[in-house]
Design a protein around this motif. Structure first.
Motif, PDB file in Angstrom:
ATOM      1  N   LEU A   1       0.578  -1.259   0.350  1.00  0.00           N
ATOM      2  CA  LEU A   1       0.297   0.359  -0.338  1.00  0.00           C
ATOM      3  C   LEU A   1       0.796   1.257  -0.477  1.00  0.00           C
ATOM      4  O   LEU A   1       0.801   2.174  -0.966  1.00  0.00           O
ATOM      5  CB  LEU A   1      -0.789   0.073   1.511  1.00  0.00           C
ATOM      6  N   LEU A   2       1.275   1.316   0.939  1.00  0.00           N
ATOM      7  CA  LEU A   2       3.210   2.299   0.652  1.00  0.00           C
ATOM      8  C   LEU A   2       3.380   2.555  -0.767  1.00  0.00           C
ATOM      9  O   LEU A   2       3.430   3.880  -1.131  1.00  0.00           O
ATOM     10  CB  LEU A   2       3.539   2.447   1.394  1.00  0.00           C
ATOM     11  N   ALA A   3       3.808   1.399  -1.053  1.00  0.00           N
ATOM     12  CA  ALA A   3       4.427   1.905  -2.714  1.00  0.00           C
ATOM     13  C   ALA A   3       3.675   2.421  -3.875  1.00  0.00           C
ATOM     14  O   ALA A   3       3.509   2.699  -4.200  1.00  0.00           O
ATOM     15  CB  ALA A   3       4.585   0.014  -3.036  1.00  0.00           C
ATOM     16  N   LEU A   4       2.022   2.180  -3.760  1.00  0.00           N
ATOM     17  CA  LEU A   4       1.025   2.542  -4.408  1.00  0.00           C
ATOM     18  C   LEU A   4       0.453   3.690  -4.177  1.00  0.00           C
ATOM     19  O   LEU A   4       0.710   3.928  -4.731  1.00  0.00           O
ATOM     20  CB  LEU A   4      -0.259   1.494  -4.310  1.00  0.00           C
ATOM     21  N   ILE A   5       0.761   4.276  -2.949  1.00  0.00           N
ATOM     22  CA  ILE A   5       0.624   6.235  -2.548  1.00  0.00           C
ATOM     23  C   ILE A   5       2.022   6.552  -2.164  1.00  0.00           C
ATOM     24  O   ILE A   5       1.331   7.769  -2.058  1.00  0.00           O
ATOM     25  CB  ILE A   5      -0.177   5.840  -1.334  1.00  0.00           C
ATOM     26  N   ALA A   6       3.351   6.192  -2.486  1.00  0.00           N
ATOM     27  CA  ALA A   6       3.855   6.989  -1.658  1.00  0.00           C
ATOM     28  C   ALA A   6       4.750   7.932  -3.077  1.00  0.00           C
ATOM     29  O   ALA A   6       5.754   8.474  -3.232  1.00  0.00           O
ATOM     30  CB  ALA A   6       5.121   6.455  -1.419  1.00  0.00           C
ATOM     31  N   ASP A   7       4.182   8.267  -4.339  1.00  0.00           N
ATOM     32  CA  ASP A   7       4.310   8.910  -4.989  1.00  0.00           C
ATOM     33  C   ASP A   7       6.399   8.372  -5.624  1.00  0.00           C
ATOM     34  O   ASP A   7       6.575   9.349  -6.259  1.00  0.00           O
ATOM     35  CB  ASP A   7       4.855  10.266  -4.942  1.00  0.00           C
ATOM     36  N   GLY A   8       6.855   7.081  -5.435  1.00  0.00           N
ATOM     37  CA  GLY A   8       7.946   6.542  -6.037  1.00  0.00           C
ATOM     38  C   GLY A   8       9.013   7.554  -4.973  1.00  0.00           C
ATOM     39  O   GLY A   8      10.237   7.269  -5.798  1.00  0.00           O
ATOM     40  N   SER A   9       8.795   7.660  -4.321  1.00  0.00           N
ATOM     41  CA  SER A   9       9.782   8.113  -3.319  1.00  0.00           C
ATOM     42  C   SER A   9       9.682   7.721  -1.746  1.00  0.00           C
ATOM     43  O   SER A   9       8.849   7.012  -1.189  1.00  0.00           O
ATOM     44  CB  SER A   9       9.234   9.616  -2.485  1.00  0.00           C
TER      45      SER A   9
END
Length: 341
Positions: free
Chosen positions: A199-207
């Protein structure tokens, strides 16, 4: 640091890594480099690895693959963060973090001395876009007339924030956000820090930096709350809120600090972008919210979605650049989103 960073430790940016390794192997690294791109995507790690490679005194194979070697005296000092020829400048200040002229003068003075351990010195200016004008001009003089074997690595989020005169004397290298898969592979390395990596990878805008902020500061819950607010404001339950309800919601949001409120605005923008993407037949970035996004899309016409995107961009700009209170900003935004013509 627990261990010396190496080229294989860098996730993504394969073209930049290859280019930099070729520079090291050919001993043709420019005296000034600028790494620029969004926060938290690996610019500083790449700069650290490049610095370690430039200072390494170990065996150098033809293609530089053994650099940094990790065992020479220079590499050991880098690992312990005590290398006398390696210098880092970062912004300082409680509220407005800045790099001042005194900080640049000090590091320039160190850089102009004869190297102690390695055959060159390396200076990283992490947050070069935070230099005040005097500091930037002081650095410019050194870049115009570099003394000795010193490499300056500037790190910034925006190339446009760097003085054009400095840009003309450094080699700029643009860094892009990581892909979802690249970021996910990085987050999985630290399960104790990132308990919900997918989920974090999905919403962290590549950062990765953004992912860490989200994990530590309730960012996942904030996204869900932002979606609930948009659905409430647009009347997904069958009725749009009246003014007392708007003011109550605005008062609650107004108790947040500006950074926290900016997070809500960020999610509002991303959600509206995803609704527009779905309307164009494209998959949303927030794939886990498709049912909610479809429900929200039913409350907008295409022209209203365009207007909502403009409203949110302007609200974010006002929040981050004006003295408007958080509460007034939130109330004005909610009213505009509710009443889009």
């Amino acid at each position: 640091m627990d261990r010396l960073p190496s080229w294989p430790s860098i996730v993504g940016h394969s073209d930049k890594v290859q280019r930099l390794r070729q520079m090291v192997a050919a001993d043709r690294v420019p005296h000034g480099l600028l790494f620029y791109g969004p926060k938290g995507i690996g610019k500083r790690l790449t700069a650290d690895v490049l610095a370690a490679s430039l200072l390494c005194e170990g065996f150098d194979s033809a293609d530089g693959r053994s650099i940094p070697c990790g065992v020479c005296a220079a590499c050991r000092e880098m690992k312990e963060q005590t290398h006398p020829d390696f210098h880092v400048v970062v912004p300082e200040g409680e509220k407005l973090k800045t790099i001042k002229i005194e900080m640049i003068r000090e590091v320039i003075g160190q850089a102009q001395r004869v190297p102690v351990l390695s055959h060159r010195r390396v200076v990283i200016i992490d947050g070069a876009d935070a230099m005040n004008e005097a500091a930037a001009n002081s650095l410019l003089k050194t870049l115009e007339e570099p003394a000795g074997e010193t490499v300056f690595i500037l790190i910034a989020e925006r190339q446009a924030a760097i003085l054009p005169t400095i840009l003309s004397r450094v080699t700029p290298i643009a860094f892009s956000p990581l892909s979802d898969d690249e970021l996910l592979s990085l987050l999985k390395r630290s399960p104790e820090k990132f308990p919900s990596p997918q989920l974090l990878a999905l919403i962290a805008d590549g950062s990765a930096g953004r992912a860490q902020e989200l994990a530590e500061n309730g960012g996942l819950e904030r996204r869900a709350e932002a979606l609930a607010i948009l659905k409430e404001i647009r009347g997904c339950s069958g009725k749009k809120p009246d003014m007392p309800e708007i003011f109550a919601r605005g008062e609650k949001l107004g108790k947040l600090n500006r950074s926290e409120l900016a997070d809500y605005y960020h999610y509002f923008r991303r959600i509206i972008e995803d609704v527009r993407r779905m309307g164009s037949g494209l998959p949303p970035r927030y794939r886990d919210l498709q049912a909610d996004l479809r429900e929200l899309s039913a409350t907008f016409t295409p022209s209203q979605l365009m207007a909502a995107a403009d409203i949110l961009s302007e609200a974010y700009r006002r929040l981050t650049t004006s003295n408007l209170t958080a509460r007034l900003s939130a109330e004005a935004l909610l009213i505009e989103l509710r009443d889009i013509a």
